[in-house]
Design a protein around this motif. Structure first.
Motif: not given
Length: 773
Positions: A505-519
Motif C-alpha cells: 500500500s501507499d498513502y503519500p502525504f502531499i504535505n509531507n516531503a518524506s512521502t511525496r518523492d515518487p523516485k
C-alpha cells in the motif's frame, strides 16, 4: 488555349492536353498542332518522331486549322514539330516562322531541406490550383476526397548537387516558378504525376485557402535569359537554444523500445458490496471482505460480529463446519450483473466460525504465547485472527472454489485474481504472528490450487522495511510486529509455494516531503523484494491500496482520510506513473472514483495504451517524460511533467525541448498539438488563491489548501466554493506544423524538435503525426 511542351535535359515532359513523345538528344521531335486534322497526309520531315501528321507532306510550317488530307507538302522547316530544346507550340508559324523563346536559370537555396531532393515546376501565371506544388507544412493542409483537380505544370527542372537549375526554350510570357521538395522524387512526366507520394491514390491537393505556394513570378523575353536565384520561403523551425531541459527519445533504436503501455490506474477498491458497486464505467473492481467475518456496531456503539455475510458456521452439536455461499454469490452477482468488471477477490476476513478453538485473556494480562486478548476478538475490520483449525479452513476454501466454478464456470473464475490478506502486518488486519501468516498463506494457496491449479493467487503485505510503532508493540507471542516479506519469500521458495502477484500500500502525504518523492517509491517498496535471492521471477508487483492524502485517520462524518485535490498531487501521480512504468509496477488500486468523468490517469494515457514505450532521457531531476510511438503510422505521443517534491509553493518554470530521433528524412513535415495542465487550470487551487481563503478552512492538521474542498472547507468556505465560477480548463492547442531537422549524432533520419515551457507542478501531453488528416 496556349499549348506548351518543354524539354529538360533531353527528357520531354508534358503539355496541357497530353504527354508528348520526344526523341533523345537532338533533332525535331513531336508536334502538337492545335485543332489540326492532318489524317492521311504524307509528312516528310527529318526527326519528326511521334507527330500527328500521319501520311501528310505539309509544305507549310504550321497549318493551324487546315485540313491537308492527301497533299504532298515537302519542307525542311518542320512546321508544327516540337524541335529539341524549344517550345514552338501555341503560335501560328505560317511560312516557317519560329515563336520567340527565352531561357530561365539560377540556383536554389533552402535552410530546411536537402535541395537535391527538390525540383522546380514551371506554371502559367494564371494557375491557382497547383497539381504538384503546395506548402504541405501548412496547418490547413488536408487530403481531399475528390480526384485531381489542379493543373499540371508546363515543365520541371531537376536541381544539381551545386543547386543549379535551368529551363531552356521557354515561350515568352509570364510564369510561376514553384519549388516542390518531396523526398525520393525524380523529375516527373505526366504519367508519374499520380504516383507522387503526395498525390496518393490519384488524389491531389489543390491550393487551399491560406496556403501560400513556395513560388516566385518571372517573365521570359525573346532570346533573353532570366536569372532567378530561388530561395526556399519555408522557415526553419525555431529551436530554443536557451532551453535548459532536453527530453531525448530515439524512435529508431530498437534497444530503446519497451513493452506496450498498459493502464496501471484501471482498478478500484470496494469493501464487501451488498447491492453492487458504484464505479466509473470501464474500471475494474477489487472487492474486499467477501467471506464474512465483518464487524458492525450495536445500538450502544459497541463492536459486534455481523454474521449476515458469513459463508461458514460452526455447528457445536455436530462439531462440523457448515457452508452457506449464498451471501458470497449474491455480492458477486451484484457486481457482474451490472456489467462491472470483477478483477480480484480478497479472501479475508475469515468467517467468525474459524475463531472456534482460540483462547482469550483479559486485556490487562500479559500475553502467554497462546491466547489472544479479549479486545482482539473483534478488530476494527472484523475477524483478524488466524483460523484455528487449518485443516477445516483448507476444506472450506476448496469448497469455495468449487462453488464459484459451479456458478460461473472455470474459465471465468480463472480470470479473477485471489488475494490472501490485506496489509497483513497491520495488527487490526492480522493479530497472528509472522509464522501464523506464512502457514496460513501456504495453506490457502494449497487449497485453491487443489481445485484450480492455474488460479492467479497473491498477497498484500506492508513494505519490506516496515516495523510497527518502532517495535514497541508485540504480537501474542511477544514478538515485535514487522514485515513478513523475507519469511514469506523464503518459505515459499523452500516449499514450492507459488505466488503470482505481490502488493503493498501507499498513502503519500502531499504535505509531507518524506512521502511525496515518487523516485523513492520503487526503491522503498519493491526493490528489496525483487532483489531477494529467493524471489520468484515473473511475479507481478502492484500497489494494492493508494491515495494521495493530507491526513490519515477518521474525519467526520465518515472519511478515513483526507484526499488531496491539488495540482501538486496530480503531477505527483504523473511522476509516479513514470517511475512505475520504468520499473514494471503493474497496477495501482485506488479508492473512491465512484462516478463522474474518468480520473485523469485514465484520460491522459487512454490513447497511448497498447503502444510501445520509448526510453526517455532527461537532463533534469524535476522533469520526466513518458513517450510512446505507434508502429503502424509512426505517430508519437508524450506526457512530459515538471514535479519537485522539495517545496510545494516554489514557482519555477522550465524551458523544455523535446528532441525525438525519427526515420523520416530531414525536412519532412510533421504536425503537433499540446495540452498543458498547470496550476492555473486547477479550480480549487485558484479558489484558494483568493484573499481571505485561509478563513474558509477547518482547523486542524491536514485541513489545508491541498485537501479536498468538500472535506477541508468550513461552512463559510463551502458557501464560497459553491458559488465560485472557474472558466480556465485545460485545452488542446490548434495543430501546428513544422519540419524535421538534422540529427545531432550524424546518423540517417532526422529529429522532431518541439519547445515548451512547463511551470512547476504541471504536465503536458504532446501529440505528433505525419499527415494533417
Amino acid at each position: 488555349m496556349k499549348i506548351k511542351t518543354i524539354l529538360v535535359a533531353g527528357v520531354c515532359l508534358w503539355s496541357m492536353v497530353g504527354l508528348t513523345a520526344c526523341g533523345g538528344g537532338g533533332g525535331s521531335t513531336a508536334t502538337a498542332n492545335n485543332s489540326v486534322d492532318t489524317a492521311g497526309s504524307d509528312n516528310t520531315s527529318g526527326g519528326n518522331t511521334g507527330s500527328d501528321n500521319t501520311g501528310s507532306d505539309n509544305t507549310s510550317g504550321g497549318n493551324t486549322g487546315s485540313d491537308n488530307t492527301g497533299s504532298d507538302n515537302t519542307s525542311g522547316g518542320n512546321a508544327g514539330s516540337d524541335n529539341t530544346g524549344s517550345d514552338n507550340t501555341g503560335s501560328d508559324n505560317t511560312g516557317g516562322e519560329t515563336a520567340p523563346v527565352g531561357f530561365i536559370e539560377g540556383t536554389v537555396a533552402s535552410d530546411v531541406t536537402d535541395i537535391n531532393a527538390c525540383q522546380l515546376y514551371l506554371y502559367d501565371q494564371d494557375v491557382t490550383q497547383f497539381a504538384d506544388a503546395f506548402d504541405q507544412n501548412h496547418a490547413s493542409f488536408q487530403m481531399p476526397a475528390s480526384g485531381i483537380t489542379g493543373e499540371a505544370p508546363i515543365g520541371t527542372s531537376a536541381i544539381s548537387v551545386t543547386g543549379r537549375y535551368s529551363f531552356d526554350n521557354v515561350a515568352t510570357g509570364s510564369y510561376q516558378l514553384v519549388l516542390s521538395c518531396i523526398v525520393g522524387q525524380d523529375v516527373q512526366d505526366e504519367s508519374q504525376l499520380v504516383d507522387d507520394p503526395i498525390q496518393y491514390q490519384g488524389h491531389i491537393i489543390p491550393n487551399p485557402a491560406g496556403i501560400i505556394p513556395n513560388k516566385v513570378t518571372i517573365t521570359v523575353t525573346a532570346n533573353g535569359t532570366v536569372q532567378e536565384n530561388f530561395t526556399d520561403s519555408r522557415v526553419k523551425p525555431v529551436i530554443d537554444d536557451k532551453a535548459d531541459v532536453i527530453v531525448k527519445a530515439d524512435m529508431t533504436d530498437l534497444n530503446s523500445r519497451n513493452a506496450d503501455l498498459h493502464d496501471i490506474w484501471s482498478t478500484l477498491n470496494r469493501i464487501a458490496p451488498t447491492n453492487g458497486v458504484v464505479v466509473i464505467d470501464g474500471m475494474k473492481v477489487n472487492t474486499i471482505r467477501m467471506l464474512g467475518g465483518i464487524m458492525k456496531k450495536d445500538a450502544d456503539g459497541n463492536k459486534v460480529p455481523d454474521y449476515e455475510y458469513d459463508t461458514a458456521k460452526y455447528n457445536e452439536q455436530t462439531k462440523q463446519y457448515e457452508y452457506n455461499f449464498q451471501p458470497l454469490i449474491e455480492r458477486i452477482n451484484a457486481i457482474v450483473d451490472k456489467g462491472k468488471n470483477l478483477h480480484q477477490i480478497v479472501l479475508d476476513q475469515p468467517s467468525w466460525a474459524f475463531q472456534t478453538g482460540h483462547q482469550f485473556i483479559p486485556d490487562d494480562q500479559p500475553y502467554d504465547g497462546v491466547s489472544f486478548k479479549e479486545s482482539q476478538r473483534i478488530s476494527h475490520y472484523g475477524n483478524s485472527l488466524p483460523p484455528k483449525d487449518k485443516v477445516a479452513y483448507n476444506a472450506f476454501l476448496q469448497a469455495t472454489m468449487n462453488r464459484l466454478i459451479a456458478e460461473y464456470g472455470e474459465e471465468k473464475v480463472l480470470s479473477w485474481r485471489f488475494r490472501i490478506g490485506t496489509e497483513i502486518e497491520t495488527p487490526d488486519h492480522w493479530y497472528g504472528s509472522e509464522q501464523d501468516f506464512v502457514e496460513h498463506f501456504a495453506n490457502s494457496v494449497n487449497a485453491i490450487r487443489t481445485v484450480l491449479p492455474n488460479a492467479i493467487i497473491g498477497l498484500h503485505t506492508r513494505t519490506p522495511g516496515f516495523v510497527y510503532k518502532n517495535g514497541t508493540v508485540t504480537n501474542y507471542k511477544g514478538e515485535p510486529i514487522k514485515s513478513f516479506a523475507n519469511a514469506l519469500i523464503e518459505y515459499c521458495a523452500d516449499n514450492n509455494i507459488k505466488y503470482d502477484f505481490w502488493g503493498v500500500s501507499d498513502y503519500p502525504f502531499i504535505n509531507n516531503a518524506s512521502t511525496r518523492d515518487p523516485k523513492t517509491k520503487y526503491e522503498q517498496f519493491f526493490k528489496p523484494l525483487v532483489d531477494h535471492p529467493k524471489w520468484q521471477q515473473g511475479t507481478i508487483i502492484d500497489i494494492e491500496e493508494y491515495s494521495v492524502i493530507t491526513k490519515m485517520g477518521f474525519v467526520p462524518p465518515h472519511y478515513a482520510y483526507i484526499t488531496s485535490d491539488s495540482p501538486q498531487a496530480d503531477t505527483f501521480n504523473i511522476a509516479l506513473t513514470d517511475e512505475f512504468y520504468q520499473h514494471d509496477v503493474h497496477q495501482v488500486f485506488q479508492w473512491g472514483l465512484r462516478n463522474g468523468d474518468k480520473p485523469w490517469p485514465v484520460d491522459i494515457f487512454a490513447t497511448m495504451l497498447g503502444q510501445p514505450r520509448i526510453n526517455a532521457e532527461v537532463n533534469a531531476e524535476s522533469v520526466g517524460s513518458i513517450v510512446v510511438t505507434d508502429l503502424s503510422d509512426k505517430s508519437i505521443q508524450a506526457v512530459t511533467y515538471h514535479y519537485d517534491p522539495k517545496n510545494l509553493e516554489t514557482k519555477n518554470d522550465r524551458d523544455v525541448k523535446l528532441s525525438f530521433n525519427v526515420d523520416q528524412p530531414v525536412g519532412t513535415p510533421f504536425y503537433y498539438r499540446k495540452k498543458l495542465t498547470a496550476p492555473e487550470h486547477h479550480a480549487y487551487h485558484n479558489f484558494m488563491q483568493q484573499t481571505n481563503s485561509a478563513g474558509w478552512l477547518k482547523s486542524g492538521k491536514g485541513f489545508d489548501k491541498y485537501g479536498s474542498p468538500h472535506i477541508v472547507l468550513n461552512d463559510a468556505g463551502i458557501i464560497e466554493w459553491d458559488k465560485y465560477q472557474f472558466n480556465n480548463p485545460t485545452r488542446w492547442t490548434q495543430w501546428q506544423a513544422s519540419i524535421t531537422v538534422a540529427r545531432t549524432d550524424g546518423k540517417t533520419g532526422s529529429q522532431v524538435i518541439i519547445d515548451s515551457t512547463l511551470p512547476l507542478f504541471s504536465y503536458e501531453k504532446t501529440d505528433i503525426k505525419w499527415s494533417n488528416n
